[in-house]
Design a protein around this motif. Structure first.
Motif, PDB file in Angstrom:
ATOM      1  N   GLY A  49       0.835  -1.197   0.000  1.00  0.00           N
ATOM      2  CA  GLY A  49       0.000   0.000   0.000  1.00  0.00           C
ATOM      3  C   GLY A  49       0.869   1.245   0.000  1.00  0.00           C
ATOM      4  O   GLY A  49       1.945   1.255   0.597  1.00  0.00           O
ATOM      5  N   TYR A  69      -9.049   4.909   4.554  1.00  0.00           N
ATOM      6  CA  TYR A  69      -7.922   4.768   3.622  1.00  0.00           C
ATOM      7  C   TYR A  69      -7.246   3.407   3.711  1.00  0.00           C
ATOM      8  O   TYR A  69      -6.709   2.901   2.725  1.00  0.00           O
ATOM      9  CB  TYR A  69      -6.888   5.876   3.884  1.00  0.00           C
ATOM     10  N   ILE A  85      -1.565  -0.747  -4.109  1.00  0.00           N
ATOM     11  CA  ILE A  85      -2.805  -0.036  -3.781  1.00  0.00           C
ATOM     12  C   ILE A  85      -2.434   1.387  -3.401  1.00  0.00           C
ATOM     13  O   ILE A  85      -1.855   1.636  -2.341  1.00  0.00           O
ATOM     14  CB  ILE A  85      -3.576  -0.733  -2.632  1.00  0.00           C
ATOM     15  N   GLU A  86      -2.742   2.312  -4.290  1.00  0.00           N
ATOM     16  CA  GLU A  86      -2.441   3.724  -4.059  1.00  0.00           C
ATOM     17  C   GLU A  86      -3.629   4.395  -3.376  1.00  0.00           C
ATOM     18  O   GLU A  86      -4.771   4.180  -3.773  1.00  0.00           O
ATOM     19  CB  GLU A  86      -2.161   4.442  -5.388  1.00  0.00           C
ATOM     20  N   GLN A  87      -3.349   5.197  -2.383  1.00  0.00           N
ATOM     21  CA  GLN A  87      -4.413   5.914  -1.677  1.00  0.00           C
ATOM     22  C   GLN A  87      -4.013   7.362  -1.448  1.00  0.00           C
ATOM     23  O   GLN A  87      -2.984   7.636  -0.841  1.00  0.00           O
ATOM     24  CB  GLN A  87      -4.704   5.247  -0.329  1.00  0.00           C
ATOM     25  N   GLN A 128      -2.137  13.596  -3.537  1.00  0.00           N
ATOM     26  CA  GLN A 128      -2.489  13.568  -4.950  1.00  0.00           C
ATOM     27  C   GLN A 128      -1.329  14.076  -5.811  1.00  0.00           C
ATOM     28  O   GLN A 128      -1.033  13.525  -6.872  1.00  0.00           O
ATOM     29  CB  GLN A 128      -3.734  14.442  -5.202  1.00  0.00           C
ATOM     30  N   PRO A 165      -9.173  -0.637   1.826  1.00  0.00           N
ATOM     31  CA  PRO A 165      -8.845  -1.372   0.591  1.00  0.00           C
ATOM     32  C   PRO A 165      -7.465  -2.031   0.636  1.00  0.00           C
ATOM     33  O   PRO A 165      -7.246  -3.063  -0.009  1.00  0.00           O
ATOM     34  CB  PRO A 165      -8.902  -0.295  -0.499  1.00  0.00           C
ATOM     35  N   MET A 166      -6.554  -1.458   1.410  1.00  0.00           N
ATOM     36  CA  MET A 166      -5.213  -2.054   1.527  1.00  0.00           C
ATOM     37  C   MET A 166      -5.280  -3.368   2.307  1.00  0.00           C
ATOM     38  O   MET A 166      -4.651  -4.363   1.933  1.00  0.00           O
ATOM     39  CB  MET A 166      -4.267  -1.078   2.226  1.00  0.00           C
ATOM     40  N   LEU A 188       0.393   5.326   0.768  1.00  0.00           N
ATOM     41  CA  LEU A 188      -0.426   6.454   1.219  1.00  0.00           C
ATOM     42  C   LEU A 188       0.360   7.724   0.913  1.00  0.00           C
ATOM     43  O   LEU A 188       1.464   7.908   1.424  1.00  0.00           O
ATOM     44  CB  LEU A 188      -0.698   6.319   2.723  1.00  0.00           C
TER      45      LEU A 188
END
Length: 260
Positions: A113, A168, A140-142, A118, A171-172, A115
């Protein structure tokens, strides 16, 4: 350039102090000037042009103060501005990138993951680094919307922060990650909270120590390592509420207000 000059660091706010602390631990006799551009935080939601403009402003202030090297202690500023800064100014620059490589090389579940802001996740440099190390690995980008603002306003351990992180991380966890890469210099301050929220097998990594080691290596290469053995001159500046920055560095250093 003299080895007596200071190391300059800047960030969109207080987050880069996580890098400052690592550098100060590794190089305790180096003088440092740290700029927290908190009134313009977060950089992650700004346009590339805006990030570049702010990075130039911060860089030129640190150059005016006689810094011998500049650490861009902000992932978003690194990914969007460091190529321009290196091409424009003569002194060395150290940048910050998410620690994707060690996570990708060591993952057992083949899922990691990330974190980040943007501004970092959408940058060309981030995609180039990810492409290098992501073969056969699920990433998995958050986007950490809201995290920097909460940290900058002293709400690091708030219920709002925990609620955001739960969203956040979901999903990871569903993707069975075994590494969480923190892609913003503000985020290491979340490690105590994250450690309580994540299963113990998930390793949390950031770039701080690697950045400090790279700073030392470049200073040595340029013959700019300080020969000082006395207490160095540490200056921390913020263009917003100085009490937040003072609290995050645990009142070890005085923080001065600077209108920049």
């Amino acid at each position: 350039m003299s080895n007596k000059q200071a190391i300059g660091l800047f960030d969109s706010g207080i987050g880069g102090t996580s890098i400052f602390k690592e550098i100060h631990d590794l190089l305790p006799y180096e003088s440092c000037i740290y700029l927290a551009d908190s009134k313009n935080a977060p950089y992650g939601n700004r346009s590339k042009e805006d990030i570049l403009r702010l990075s130039i402003k911060n860089t030129e202030y640190l150059i005016d103060q006689g810094c011998k090297i500049i650490v861009v202690a902000c992932n978003t500023a690194t990914t969007n501005a460091i190529a321009y800064l290196r091409a424009t100014y003569k002194l060395p620059f150290i940048g910050i990138e998410p620690a994707i490589k060690p996570a990708a090389l060591n993952t057992q579940t083949k899922a990691i993951g990330i974190l980040a802001t943007q501004g970092t996740l959408s940058s060309q440099l981030f995609h180039k680094t990810t492409d290098l190390y992501s073969k056969g690995i699920k990433i998995i980008e958050q986007v950490g919307d809201g995290i920097v603002s909460l940290i900058e306003t002293g709400r690091l351990e708030s219920d709002e922060m925990k609620a955001l992180l739960e969203i956040y991380l979901k999903p990871m966890l569903e993707a069975d990650i075994d590494y969480l890469v923190l892609g913003c210099t503000h985020y290491p301050y979340l490690i105590p909270t994250l450690s309580k929220m994540l299963p113990s097998h998930i390793k949390i990594i950031d770039s701080g120590r690697a950045v400090a080691q790279q700073t030392k290596a470049v200073l040595a290469q340029e013959n700019l390592l300080s020969s000082n053995t006395q207490k160095p001159n540490i200056q921390l500046f913020s263009n917003s509420d100085t009490s937040i920055l003072e609290a995050i560095v645990k009142y070890q250093y005085k923080v001065s207000y600077l209108d920049f």
